[in-house]
Design a protein around this motif. Structure first.
Motif, PDB file in Angstrom:
ATOM      1  N   ILE A   7       0.844  -1.199   0.000  1.00 62.80           N
ATOM      2  CA  ILE A   7       0.000   0.000   0.000  1.00 62.80           C
ATOM      3  C   ILE A   7       0.880   1.250   0.000  1.00 62.80           C
ATOM      4  O   ILE A   7       2.098   1.154   0.166  1.00 62.80           O
ATOM      5  CB  ILE A   7      -0.968   0.037   1.217  1.00 62.80           C
ATOM      6  N   THR A   8       0.242   2.419  -0.165  1.00 58.54           N
ATOM      7  CA  THR A   8       0.990   3.684  -0.136  1.00 58.54           C
ATOM      8  C   THR A   8       1.080   4.198   1.310  1.00 58.54           C
ATOM      9  O   THR A   8       0.321   3.750   2.187  1.00 58.54           O
ATOM     10  CB  THR A   8       0.276   4.754  -0.969  1.00 58.54           C
ATOM     11  N   ARG A  10       0.093   7.002   2.308  1.00 57.29           N
ATOM     12  CA  ARG A  10      -1.191   7.636   2.619  1.00 57.29           C
ATOM     13  C   ARG A  10      -2.216   6.622   3.139  1.00 57.29           C
ATOM     14  O   ARG A  10      -2.990   6.918   4.053  1.00 57.29           O
ATOM     15  CB  ARG A  10      -1.715   8.325   1.350  1.00 57.29           C
ATOM     16  N   GLU A  11      -2.183   5.422   2.562  1.00 52.41           N
ATOM     17  CA  GLU A  11      -3.148   4.395   2.984  1.00 52.41           C
ATOM     18  C   GLU A  11      -2.883   3.856   4.398  1.00 52.41           C
ATOM     19  O   GLU A  11      -3.750   3.239   5.000  1.00 52.41           O
ATOM     20  CB  GLU A  11      -3.136   3.227   1.987  1.00 52.41           C
ATOM     21  N   THR A  12      -1.661   4.099   4.905  1.00 49.54           N
ATOM     22  CA  THR A  12      -1.371   3.623   6.273  1.00 49.54           C
ATOM     23  C   THR A  12      -1.972   4.565   7.322  1.00 49.54           C
ATOM     24  O   THR A  12      -2.138   4.184   8.477  1.00 49.54           O
ATOM     25  CB  THR A  12       0.159   3.571   6.561  1.00 49.54           C
ATOM     26  N   GLY A  43      -0.195  -3.504   3.851  1.00 44.75           N
ATOM     27  CA  GLY A  43      -1.510  -3.398   4.469  1.00 44.75           C
ATOM     28  C   GLY A  43      -2.137  -4.772   4.559  1.00 44.75           C
ATOM     29  O   GLY A  43      -1.969  -5.603   3.666  1.00 44.75           O
ATOM     30  N   PHE A  45      -5.631  -6.529   4.508  1.00 37.88           N
ATOM     31  CA  PHE A  45      -7.007  -6.233   4.099  1.00 37.88           C
ATOM     32  C   PHE A  45      -7.959  -7.319   4.596  1.00 37.88           C
ATOM     33  O   PHE A  45      -7.695  -8.505   4.429  1.00 37.88           O
ATOM     34  CB  PHE A  45      -7.120  -6.164   2.571  1.00 37.88           C
ATOM     35  N   GLU A  48     -12.549  -5.300   1.885  1.00 41.12           N
ATOM     36  CA  GLU A  48     -11.908  -4.170   1.198  1.00 41.12           C
ATOM     37  C   GLU A  48     -11.200  -3.233   2.180  1.00 41.12           C
ATOM     38  O   GLU A  48     -10.646  -2.219   1.774  1.00 41.12           O
ATOM     39  CB  GLU A  48     -12.970  -3.351   0.436  1.00 41.12           C
ATOM     40  N   LYS A  49     -11.230  -3.570   3.458  1.00 35.02           N
ATOM     41  CA  LYS A  49     -10.804  -2.613   4.483  1.00 35.02           C
ATOM     42  C   LYS A  49      -9.385  -2.897   5.007  1.00 35.02           C
ATOM     43  O   LYS A  49      -9.059  -4.045   5.292  1.00 35.02           O
ATOM     44  CB  LYS A  49     -11.802  -2.716   5.638  1.00 35.02           C
ATOM     45  N   VAL A  50      -8.595  -1.819   5.128  1.00 32.97           N
ATOM     46  CA  VAL A  50      -7.261  -1.983   5.715  1.00 32.97           C
ATOM     47  C   VAL A  50      -7.407  -2.088   7.243  1.00 32.97           C
ATOM     48  O   VAL A  50      -7.881  -1.160   7.895  1.00 32.97           O
ATOM     49  CB  VAL A  50      -6.343  -0.782   5.368  1.00 32.97           C
ATOM     50  N   VAL A  53      -1.355  -2.292   9.366  1.00 36.62           N
ATOM     51  CA  VAL A  53      -0.340  -1.655   8.518  1.00 36.62           C
ATOM     52  C   VAL A  53       1.050  -1.814   9.129  1.00 36.62           C
ATOM     53  O   VAL A  53       1.191  -2.006  10.344  1.00 36.62           O
ATOM     54  CB  VAL A  53      -0.621  -0.135   8.338  1.00 36.62           C
TER      55      VAL A  53
END
Ligand SMILES: CC(C)(COP(=O)(O)OP(=O)(O)OC[C@H]1O[C@@H](n2cnc3c(N)ncnc32)[C@H](O)[C@@H]1OP(=O)(O)O)[C@@H](O)C(=O)NCCC(=O)NCCS
Length: 151
Positions: A7-8, A10-12, A43, A45, A48-50, A53
């Motif tokens: 993941i990026t 930002r996604e963390t 990440g 998952f 669909e949810k993280v 992280v």
């Protein structure tokens, strides 16, 4: 079912914020080096949810004797390891660390180290990491130990 994916930075942030920087500003959730080409983020998952992280940065702690002779390029630091409360204790953390170790070994990385919160030490010990320092305080986060594993 839990799936581990790249993941990026930002996604963390939402999980870092909820678990590691609760009540603090979102800008406190960024780490120096988050966007470097040598850094990667994983990440976990659930659908669909993280829900978990972890971030891995090329970095060497010169105080760690066991990596004294290993070049910086072969040392990684784990930062921002966090699993949402509702997902803790179900093997998510273990999956993140296991995948990361596989990826690091593929990159010929020799050591993974980090500053571990006291409460997380038993988890990391289960994953084969060893305490490598005296206890020390990180301001506004709490007491930590340095921990390490040679890969
Ligand atoms: C620490 C953390 C990352 C562990 O992730 P997790 O998904 O809850 O852990 P897992 O379910 O994968 O646990 C893996 C193993 O460690 C054990 N374990 C996990 N947390 C533990 C704890 N606090 N004490 C003792 N054992 C623990 C589990 O029982 C499991 O053992 P098993 O393989 O024999 O069944 C997670 O609980 C968390 O985010 N905590 C809050 C934030 C934090 O402290 N992050 C670390 C910052 S350094």
């Amino acid at each position: 079912m839990i799936e581990i994916q790249s993941i990026t930075a930002r996604e963390t942030l939402p999980v870092r914020h909820k678990i590691l920087r609760k009540g603090r500003s979102l800008k406190d959730c960024h780490f120096a080096g988050d966007e470097l080409g040598t850094t990667f983020h994983l990440g976990a998952f659930e659908k669909e949810k993280v829900v978990g992280v972890a971030t891995f940065l090329m970095n060497k702690d010169t105080q760690l004797e066991s990596i004294e002779d290993i070049k910086l390029h072969y040392c990684y630091q784990l930062r921002g390891m966090a699993v949402l409360e509702t997902a803790q204790g179900k093997g998510v953390g273990k999956k993140l660390i296991t995948r990361a170790e596989k990826l690091l070994k593929e990159r010929f990385i020799k050591a993974l180290w980090f500053n571990a919160r006291i409460l997380a030490v038993p988890f990391y010990e289960k994953m084969g990491y060893q305490i490598a320092s005296d206890i020390f305080e990180i301001p506004s986060v709490g007491d930590h130990y340095k921990m390490i594993k040679l890969l």
